[in-house]
Design a protein around this motif. Structure first.
Motif, PDB file in Angstrom:
ATOM      1  N   VAL A 168      65.645   2.839   6.843  1.00  0.00           N
ATOM      2  CA  VAL A 168      65.915   1.623   7.611  1.00  0.00           C
ATOM      3  C   VAL A 168      64.937   1.602   8.776  1.00  0.00           C
ATOM      4  O   VAL A 168      64.630   2.661   9.360  1.00  0.00           O
ATOM      5  CB  VAL A 168      67.383   1.619   8.099  1.00  0.00           C
ATOM      6  CG1 VAL A 168      67.616   0.571   9.183  1.00  0.00           C
ATOM      7  CG2 VAL A 168      68.331   1.390   6.917  1.00  0.00           C
TER       8      VAL A 168
ATOM      9  N   LEU B 146      66.521  -0.618  13.878  1.00  0.00           N
ATOM     10  CA  LEU B 146      67.729  -1.236  13.311  1.00  0.00           C
ATOM     11  C   LEU B 146      68.670  -0.200  12.710  1.00  0.00           C
ATOM     12  O   LEU B 146      69.548  -0.534  11.922  1.00  0.00           O
ATOM     13  CB  LEU B 146      67.320  -2.267  12.240  1.00  0.00           C
ATOM     14  CG  LEU B 146      66.545  -3.463  12.800  1.00  0.00           C
ATOM     15  CD1 LEU B 146      65.901  -4.264  11.673  1.00  0.00           C
ATOM     16  CD2 LEU B 146      67.461  -4.354  13.623  1.00  0.00           C
TER      17      LEU B 146
ATOM     18  N   ASP C 154      71.567  14.494  10.647  1.00  0.00           N
ATOM     19  CA  ASP C 154      72.106  13.154  10.926  1.00  0.00           C
ATOM     20  C   ASP C 154      72.340  12.391   9.631  1.00  0.00           C
ATOM     21  O   ASP C 154      73.376  11.737   9.449  1.00  0.00           O
ATOM     22  CB  ASP C 154      71.142  12.365  11.825  1.00  0.00           C
ATOM     23  CG  ASP C 154      71.092  12.919  13.234  1.00  0.00           C
ATOM     24  OD1 ASP C 154      72.030  13.651  13.618  1.00  0.00           O
ATOM     25  OD2 ASP C 154      70.113  12.638  13.944  1.00  0.00           O
TER      26      ASP C 154
ATOM     27  N   LEU D  35      76.005  11.138   7.619  1.00  0.00           N
ATOM     28  CA  LEU D  35      76.283   9.807   7.060  1.00  0.00           C
ATOM     29  C   LEU D  35      76.752   9.931   5.616  1.00  0.00           C
ATOM     30  O   LEU D  35      77.754   9.332   5.218  1.00  0.00           O
ATOM     31  CB  LEU D  35      75.020   8.928   7.137  1.00  0.00           C
ATOM     32  CG  LEU D  35      75.073   7.632   6.324  1.00  0.00           C
ATOM     33  CD1 LEU D  35      76.154   6.693   6.875  1.00  0.00           C
ATOM     34  CD2 LEU D  35      73.719   6.932   6.326  1.00  0.00           C
ATOM     35  N   TYR D  36      76.038  10.720   4.821  1.00  0.00           N
ATOM     36  CA  TYR D  36      76.371  10.802   3.397  1.00  0.00           C
ATOM     37  C   TYR D  36      77.760  11.406   3.196  1.00  0.00           C
ATOM     38  O   TYR D  36      78.505  10.985   2.304  1.00  0.00           O
ATOM     39  CB  TYR D  36      75.304  11.607   2.647  1.00  0.00           C
ATOM     40  CG  TYR D  36      73.905  11.049   2.851  1.00  0.00           C
ATOM     41  CD1 TYR D  36      73.706   9.669   2.945  1.00  0.00           C
ATOM     42  CD2 TYR D  36      72.796  11.871   2.960  1.00  0.00           C
ATOM     43  CE1 TYR D  36      72.439   9.143   3.152  1.00  0.00           C
ATOM     44  CE2 TYR D  36      71.529  11.356   3.160  1.00  0.00           C
ATOM     45  CZ  TYR D  36      71.360   9.987   3.261  1.00  0.00           C
ATOM     46  OH  TYR D  36      70.117   9.462   3.465  1.00  0.00           O
TER      47      TYR D  36
ATOM     48  N   ARG E 270      80.211  11.125   5.240  1.00  0.00           N
ATOM     49  CA  ARG E 270      81.142  10.055   5.611  1.00  0.00           C
ATOM     50  C   ARG E 270      81.305   9.054   4.463  1.00  0.00           C
ATOM     51  O   ARG E 270      82.367   8.464   4.279  1.00  0.00           O
ATOM     52  CB  ARG E 270      80.596   9.349   6.856  1.00  0.00           C
ATOM     53  CG  ARG E 270      81.632   8.566   7.615  1.00  0.00           C
ATOM     54  CD  ARG E 270      81.198   8.351   9.059  1.00  0.00           C
ATOM     55  NE  ARG E 270      80.052   7.475   9.193  1.00  0.00           N
ATOM     56  CZ  ARG E 270      79.121   7.581  10.136  1.00  0.00           C
ATOM     57  NH1 ARG E 270      79.209   8.545  11.029  1.00  0.00           N
ATOM     58  NH2 ARG E 270      78.112   6.749  10.193  1.00  0.00           N
TER      59      ARG E 270
HETATM   60  C1  LIG Z   1      69.414   7.522   7.051  1.00  0.00           C
HETATM   61  C2  LIG Z   1      69.271   6.003   7.216  1.00  0.00           C
HETATM   62  C3  LIG Z   1      68.702   5.380   5.934  1.00  0.00           C
HETATM   63  C4  LIG Z   1      70.676   5.407   7.470  1.00  0.00           C
HETATM   64  O1  LIG Z   1      70.564   4.017   7.713  1.00  0.00           O
HETATM   65  P1  LIG Z   1      71.373   3.354   8.924  1.00  0.00           P
HETATM   66  O2  LIG Z   1      71.251   1.879   8.802  1.00  0.00           O
HETATM   67  O3  LIG Z   1      70.951   3.982  10.192  1.00  0.00           O
HETATM   68  O4  LIG Z   1      72.870   3.828   8.526  1.00  0.00           O
HETATM   69  P2  LIG Z   1      74.282   3.363   9.071  1.00  0.00           P
HETATM   70  O5  LIG Z   1      74.110   2.494  10.265  1.00  0.00           O
HETATM   71  O6  LIG Z   1      75.074   2.844   7.943  1.00  0.00           O
HETATM   72  O7  LIG Z   1      74.904   4.759   9.494  1.00  0.00           O
HETATM   73  C5  LIG Z   1      74.526   5.384  10.697  1.00  0.00           C
HETATM   74  C6  LIG Z   1      74.398   6.867  10.454  1.00  0.00           C
HETATM   75  O8  LIG Z   1      73.125   7.176   9.883  1.00  0.00           O
HETATM   76  C7  LIG Z   1      72.663   8.426  10.387  1.00  0.00           C
HETATM   77  N1  LIG Z   1      71.423   8.196  11.126  1.00  0.00           N
HETATM   78  C8  LIG Z   1      71.170   7.351  12.134  1.00  0.00           C
HETATM   79  N2  LIG Z   1      69.898   7.447  12.538  1.00  0.00           N
HETATM   80  C9  LIG Z   1      69.317   8.377  11.769  1.00  0.00           C
HETATM   81  C10 LIG Z   1      68.008   8.931  11.706  1.00  0.00           C
HETATM   82  N3  LIG Z   1      67.015   8.547  12.533  1.00  0.00           N
HETATM   83  N4  LIG Z   1      67.759   9.860  10.771  1.00  0.00           N
HETATM   84  C11 LIG Z   1      68.715  10.260   9.926  1.00  0.00           C
HETATM   85  N5  LIG Z   1      70.002   9.773   9.939  1.00  0.00           N
HETATM   86  C12 LIG Z   1      70.281   8.851  10.854  1.00  0.00           C
HETATM   87  C13 LIG Z   1      73.756   8.943  11.313  1.00  0.00           C
HETATM   88  O9  LIG Z   1      74.641   9.760  10.549  1.00  0.00           O
HETATM   89  C14 LIG Z   1      74.468   7.668  11.715  1.00  0.00           C
HETATM   90  O10 LIG Z   1      75.793   7.905  12.030  1.00  0.00           O
HETATM   91  P3  LIG Z   1      76.218   8.052  13.562  1.00  0.00           P
HETATM   92  O11 LIG Z   1      76.059   6.669  14.120  1.00  0.00           O
HETATM   93  O12 LIG Z   1      77.617   8.535  13.496  1.00  0.00           O
HETATM   94  O13 LIG Z   1      75.260   9.008  14.202  1.00  0.00           O
HETATM   95  C15 LIG Z   1      68.368   5.625   8.428  1.00  0.00           C
HETATM   96  O14 LIG Z   1      68.943   6.132   9.591  1.00  0.00           O
HETATM   97  C16 LIG Z   1      66.948   6.132   8.323  1.00  0.00           C
HETATM   98  O15 LIG Z   1      66.088   5.424   7.813  1.00  0.00           O
HETATM   99  N6  LIG Z   1      66.681   7.338   8.826  1.00  0.00           N
HETATM  100  C17 LIG Z   1      65.347   7.904   8.825  1.00  0.00           C
HETATM  101  C18 LIG Z   1      64.884   8.276   7.439  1.00  0.00           C
HETATM  102  C19 LIG Z   1      65.850   9.219   6.777  1.00  0.00           C
HETATM  103  O16 LIG Z   1      66.291  10.182   7.386  1.00  0.00           O
HETATM  104  N7  LIG Z   1      66.168   8.918   5.511  1.00  0.00           N
HETATM  105  C20 LIG Z   1      67.107   9.711   4.731  1.00  0.00           C
HETATM  106  C21 LIG Z   1      66.374  10.531   3.713  1.00  0.00           C
HETATM  107  S1  LIG Z   1      67.556  11.415   2.692  1.00  0.00           S
END
Ligand SMILES: CC(C)(COP(=O)(O)OP(=O)(O)OC[C@H]1O[C@@H](n2cnc3c(N)ncnc32)[C@H](O)[C@@H]1OP(=O)(O)O)[C@@H](O)C(=O)NCCC(=O)NCCS
Length: 154
Positions: free
Chosen positions: A89, A93, A128, A132-133, A135
């Motif tokens: 994401v 955002l 982080d 999320l996963y 949850r």
């Molecule tokens: C992981 C990711 C896709 C989740 O998307 P999102 O729109 O932020 O997700 P949601 O709003 O539904 O959920 C929020 C949760 O995402 C996780 N999250 C937020 N920012 C994050 C970050 N920079 N990196 C990893 N996880 C993150 C946290 O668990 C957060 O929960 P919290 O608010 O209790 O801390 C997004 O944060 C991201 O693109 N992160 C960076 C890239 C990444 O780590 N991708 C995953 C590869 S397996």
């Protein structure tokens, strides 16, 4: 006058649509250079989507793909397991729920296609994302040196 103070402040009503990637989206998926090095992977994944082996889910915000989650339908098709990858994401955002919506849609589309489970790897140094996963109902079922393997039965 303290110019560091906010001079105005308001919220924007922004439309978001979750949909499959179209060919016209491919340049925007490079996110203005951040993923230009993945241009060939993005194109190859789109071609796999056209063959029915992949789904490229996009979160389209006002015409721009601010989030994505890709589903490999083919890798574990015989085990009726979809494999997720390239979930991301736009940094500004995050933590607004877009990621959770993309996962919910991926699970729905897999269920509709008769899949029984979803799997993917998450880097061990990304607690982080793992939070999320968990949850969302995913559990660690194994690991490789750098990643936890997560799974959810559908
Ligand atoms: C992981 C990711 C896709 C989740 O998307 P999102 O729109 O932020 O997700 P949601 O709003 O539904 O959920 C929020 C949760 O995402 C996780 N999250 C937020 N920012 C994050 C970050 N920079 N990196 C990893 N996880 C993150 C946290 O668990 C957060 O929960 P919290 O608010 O209790 O801390 C997004 O944060 C991201 O693109 N992160 C960076 C890239 C990444 O780590 N991708 C995953 C590869 S397996």
């Amino acid at each position: 006058m303290a110019e560091q103070e906010p001079l105005d402040s308001f919220s924007l009503p922004v439309p978001v649509t979750l949909r499959l990637c179209r060919e016209a989206d491919l340049p925007a998926l490079e996110w203005y250079g951040e993923y230009t090095h993945d241009r060939e992977i993005i194109r190859a994944t789109f071609e796999a989507q056209e063959r029915g082996d992949m789904l490229m889910l996009l979160a389209d915000l006002n015409g721009f793909p601010v989030g994505q989650l890709w589903i490999n339908l083919a890798l574990k098709r015989e085990e009726r397991t979809g494999c997720l990858w390239a979930g991301r994401v736009f940094p500004w955002l995050r933590s607004l729920g877009l990621g959770s919506r993309l996962f919910a849609l991926a699970e729905r589309l897999l269920r509709e296609r008769g899949y029984a489970g979803v799997e993917f790897g998450v880097e061990k140094d990304n607690p982080d994302a793992r939070r999320l996963y968990e949850r969302l109902g995913y559990r660690v079922i194994g690991s490789i040196p750098t990643e936890w393997i997560m799974r959810k039965d559908l």
